[in-house]
Scaffold this motif. Structure first.
Motif, PDB file in Angstrom:
ATOM      1  N   ALA A 132       0.865  -1.245  -0.047  1.00  0.00           N
ATOM      2  CA  ALA A 132      -0.060  -0.060   0.082  1.00  0.00           C
ATOM      3  C   ALA A 132       0.991   1.395  -0.044  1.00  0.00           C
ATOM      4  O   ALA A 132       0.349   1.891  -0.746  1.00  0.00           O
ATOM      5  CB  ALA A 132      -0.758  -0.047   1.228  1.00  0.00           C
ATOM      6  N   CYS A 133       1.889   1.246   0.885  1.00  0.00           N
ATOM      7  CA  CYS A 133       2.790   2.210   1.005  1.00  0.00           C
ATOM      8  C   CYS A 133       3.505   2.682  -0.539  1.00  0.00           C
ATOM      9  O   CYS A 133       3.626   3.669  -0.776  1.00  0.00           O
ATOM     10  CB  CYS A 133       3.985   2.316   2.110  1.00  0.00           C
ATOM     11  SG  CYS A 133       5.086   3.526   1.824  1.00  0.00           S
ATOM     12  N   MET A 134       3.778   1.664  -1.080  1.00  0.00           N
ATOM     13  CA  MET A 134       4.657   1.748  -2.409  1.00  0.00           C
ATOM     14  C   MET A 134       3.646   2.386  -3.439  1.00  0.00           C
ATOM     15  O   MET A 134       4.044   3.070  -4.267  1.00  0.00           O
ATOM     16  CB  MET A 134       5.123   0.252  -2.821  1.00  0.00           C
ATOM     17  CG  MET A 134       6.428   0.151  -1.993  1.00  0.00           C
ATOM     18  SD  MET A 134       6.710  -1.846  -2.216  1.00  0.00           S
ATOM     19  CE  MET A 134       7.589  -1.469  -3.784  1.00  0.00           C
ATOM     20  N   MET A 135       2.421   1.884  -3.293  1.00  0.00           N
ATOM     21  CA  MET A 135       1.315   2.304  -4.133  1.00  0.00           C
ATOM     22  C   MET A 135       1.104   4.000  -3.975  1.00  0.00           C
ATOM     23  O   MET A 135       1.162   4.721  -4.963  1.00  0.00           O
ATOM     24  CB  MET A 135       0.061   1.677  -4.046  1.00  0.00           C
ATOM     25  CG  MET A 135       0.316   0.047  -4.592  1.00  0.00           C
ATOM     26  SD  MET A 135      -0.958  -0.933  -4.139  1.00  0.00           S
ATOM     27  CE  MET A 135      -2.568  -0.221  -4.990  1.00  0.00           C
ATOM     28  N   ILE A 136       0.999   4.320  -2.641  1.00  0.00           N
ATOM     29  CA  ILE A 136       0.374   5.633  -2.306  1.00  0.00           C
ATOM     30  C   ILE A 136       1.695   6.482  -2.459  1.00  0.00           C
ATOM     31  O   ILE A 136       1.460   7.657  -2.991  1.00  0.00           O
ATOM     32  CB  ILE A 136       0.004   5.621  -0.862  1.00  0.00           C
ATOM     33  CG1 ILE A 136      -1.465   4.988  -0.762  1.00  0.00           C
ATOM     34  CG2 ILE A 136      -0.191   7.104  -0.393  1.00  0.00           C
ATOM     35  CD1 ILE A 136      -1.751   4.606   0.565  1.00  0.00           C
ATOM     36  N   LYS A 148       8.124  -5.686  -7.508  1.00  0.00           N
ATOM     37  CA  LYS A 148       9.214  -5.240  -6.623  1.00  0.00           C
ATOM     38  C   LYS A 148       9.343  -6.071  -5.325  1.00  0.00           C
ATOM     39  O   LYS A 148      10.752  -6.553  -5.004  1.00  0.00           O
ATOM     40  CB  LYS A 148       9.204  -3.684  -6.690  1.00  0.00           C
ATOM     41  CG  LYS A 148       9.245  -3.036  -7.845  1.00  0.00           C
ATOM     42  CD  LYS A 148       9.706  -1.674  -7.889  1.00  0.00           C
ATOM     43  CE  LYS A 148       9.652  -0.923  -8.934  1.00  0.00           C
ATOM     44  NZ  LYS A 148      10.626  -1.522  -9.902  1.00  0.00           N
ATOM     45  N   VAL A 149       8.491  -6.280  -4.742  1.00  0.00           N
ATOM     46  CA  VAL A 149       8.758  -6.816  -3.294  1.00  0.00           C
ATOM     47  C   VAL A 149       8.959  -8.279  -3.568  1.00  0.00           C
ATOM     48  O   VAL A 149      10.090  -9.025  -2.977  1.00  0.00           O
ATOM     49  CB  VAL A 149       7.166  -6.716  -2.734  1.00  0.00           C
ATOM     50  CG1 VAL A 149       7.241  -7.723  -1.393  1.00  0.00           C
ATOM     51  CG2 VAL A 149       7.171  -5.386  -2.028  1.00  0.00           C
ATOM     52  N   LEU A 150       8.332  -8.902  -4.537  1.00  0.00           N
ATOM     53  CA  LEU A 150       8.714 -10.545  -4.828  1.00  0.00           C
ATOM     54  C   LEU A 150      10.134 -10.743  -5.450  1.00  0.00           C
ATOM     55  O   LEU A 150      10.590 -11.802  -5.185  1.00  0.00           O
ATOM     56  CB  LEU A 150       7.557 -11.023  -5.647  1.00  0.00           C
ATOM     57  CG  LEU A 150       6.258 -11.425  -5.072  1.00  0.00           C
ATOM     58  CD1 LEU A 150       5.430 -11.918  -6.493  1.00  0.00           C
ATOM     59  CD2 LEU A 150       6.327 -12.134  -3.949  1.00  0.00           C
TER      60      LEU A 150
END
Length: 182
Positions: A132-136, A148-150
């Motif tokens: 959520a933070c990466m999107m926001i 990116k996380v995976l």
């Protein structure tokens, strides 16, 4: 009825991508510069956190069985935020998404700020909040944030959290489109 845009992956597609990740689940992984996702065991190891330079903790399993986390536990060296989220497909994590994202963003803006976001295993609740933070704050789509996380961690938000993240993705895209029209 809520329609899904063709460029927003459905929950099933996200689950397939997550399931295809063959990474081993580690105690702690840096998934974005200065953002770490980890488990409860590493979060309780204060000396290791200090050695790694962790300045902030976001505990997505605050008050969970076995969780010691609170500001008193970490002292003045590490800033703490606890969110009592349940790893359940019915739990509404959206109510914490913006608060958690702001806290992560604030941690990254702090001098030498490094943040550990954890839950019990570091797979579902913590990963969902980081996504959520990466999107926001990084303007990433859900699909890009998941990719990116995976690359760095075997993350696996539950189906309910993926649906909520999909809704957030649509909301953020809608706001961006509205801003471009003005």
């Amino acid at each position: 009825m809520n329609t899904i845009r063709s460029d927003v992956p459905c929950v099933k597609e996200l689950e397939c991508r997550i399931d295809s990740c063959r990474m081993k689940l580690n105690a702690l992984d840096e998934v974005w510069p200065n953002i770490y996702i980890g488990n409860m065991v590493v979060a309780h190891h204060k000396e290791e956190l200090r050695q790694r330079g962790i300045t902030h903790i976001l505990n997505a399993a605050h008050n969970a069985w076995g969780s010691k986390g609170n500001q008193t536990f970490y002292g003045s060296e590490i800033s703490y935020l606890g969110i009592a989220a349940e790893d359940s497909i019915d739990f509404d994590l959206r109510v914490y998404s913006h608060q958690a994202s702001e806290y992560i963003h604030k941690a990254l803006k702090a001098p030498e700020g490094e943040i550990l976001v954890h839950c019990v295993l570091g797979q579902s609740r913590s990963a969902a909040l980081v996504l959520a933070c990466m999107m926001i704050y990084q303007n990433l789509s859900l699909a890009d944030a998941v990719e990116k996380v995976l690359r760095h961690r075997a993350a696996s938000p539950n189906r309910g959290f993926l649906k909520q993240l999909q809704d957030l993705d649509l909301e953020l895209r809608h706001k961006k489109t509205q801003c471009q029209l003005l």
